[in-house]
Design a protein around this motif. Structure first.
Motif, PDB file in Angstrom:
ATOM      1  N   ASN A  60      15.849   6.987   3.380  1.00  0.00           N
ATOM      2  CA  ASN A  60      14.796   6.212   4.032  1.00  0.00           C
ATOM      3  C   ASN A  60      13.936   7.078   4.943  1.00  0.00           C
ATOM      4  O   ASN A  60      12.721   6.884   5.016  1.00  0.00           O
ATOM      5  N   GLN A  86      22.466   2.734  -4.634  1.00  0.00           N
ATOM      6  CA  GLN A  86      21.872   2.469  -3.319  1.00  0.00           C
ATOM      7  C   GLN A  86      20.531   3.187  -3.189  1.00  0.00           C
ATOM      8  O   GLN A  86      19.556   2.619  -2.677  1.00  0.00           O
ATOM      9  N   ALA A  87      20.463   4.425  -3.654  1.00  0.00           N
ATOM     10  CA  ALA A  87      19.209   5.185  -3.590  1.00  0.00           C
ATOM     11  C   ALA A  87      18.150   4.547  -4.477  1.00  0.00           C
ATOM     12  O   ALA A  87      16.979   4.442  -4.091  1.00  0.00           O
ATOM     13  N   GLU A  90      16.769   1.550  -2.723  1.00  0.00           N
ATOM     14  CA  GLU A  90      15.877   1.978  -1.634  1.00  0.00           C
ATOM     15  C   GLU A  90      14.503   2.382  -2.190  1.00  0.00           C
ATOM     16  O   GLU A  90      13.463   2.006  -1.648  1.00  0.00           O
ATOM     17  N   GLN A  93      12.663  -0.787  -3.432  1.00  0.00           N
ATOM     18  CA  GLN A  93      12.195  -1.610  -2.310  1.00  0.00           C
ATOM     19  C   GLN A  93      10.961  -1.015  -1.642  1.00  0.00           C
ATOM     20  O   GLN A  93      10.234  -1.724  -0.952  1.00  0.00           O
ATOM     21  N   ASN A  94      10.735   0.266  -1.851  1.00  0.00           N
ATOM     22  CA  ASN A  94       9.591   0.936  -1.236  1.00  0.00           C
ATOM     23  C   ASN A  94       8.501   1.310  -2.233  1.00  0.00           C
ATOM     24  O   ASN A  94       7.655   2.145  -1.951  1.00  0.00           O
TER      25      ASN A  94
END
Length: 119
Positions: A60, A86-87, A90, A93-94
């Motif tokens: 992040n 998880q990466a 992330e 989501q961005n």
């Protein structure tokens, strides 16, 4: 959702190592490979040749260094671990386009594909 739709969705998150290797060999640079393992360099020892290191726990904080014009491929130790997922979440989501490397580092090494030492 039926089983076929579920599997199609699940598989859409992954990219085959042959696709990534072909991109490397041709030098088209369509994909930027990111090593997201959360381990010290002395533990990692090696990585996929040309990959950049951004631990999943720090991703992040480094999103501003990434370009939304690129396609990212993340990998962890094995396909059964969750750091790659998880990466990937992330990045999604961005607003980034990304995939998890099918087979992770374990599969890459198992195929004797190009590695380099972690420095």
């Amino acid at each position: 959702m039926n089983k076929i739709e579920f599997l199609e969705t699940f598989l859409s998150f992954y990219i085959n190592h042959h696709v990534v290797l072909e991109d490397m060999e041709k030098g088209t640079n369509k994909y930027t490979v990111i090593d997201v393992r959360n381990a010290p360099k002395k533990v990692k020892k090696d990585k996929i040749k040309g990959s950049i290191e951004i631990p999943a726990k720090d991703l992040n904080e480094h999103l501003g260094e990434l370009s939304k014009d690129k396609v990212y491929v993340v990998y962890d130790w094995t396909g059964g671990t969750i750091l790659g997922k998880q990466a990937l979440l992330e990045l999604y989501q961005n607003g980034f386009e990304a995939y998890e490397l099918a087979g992770a580092l374990e599969g890459w090494k198992g195929m004797s594909l190009p590695l380099e030492n972690v420095e």
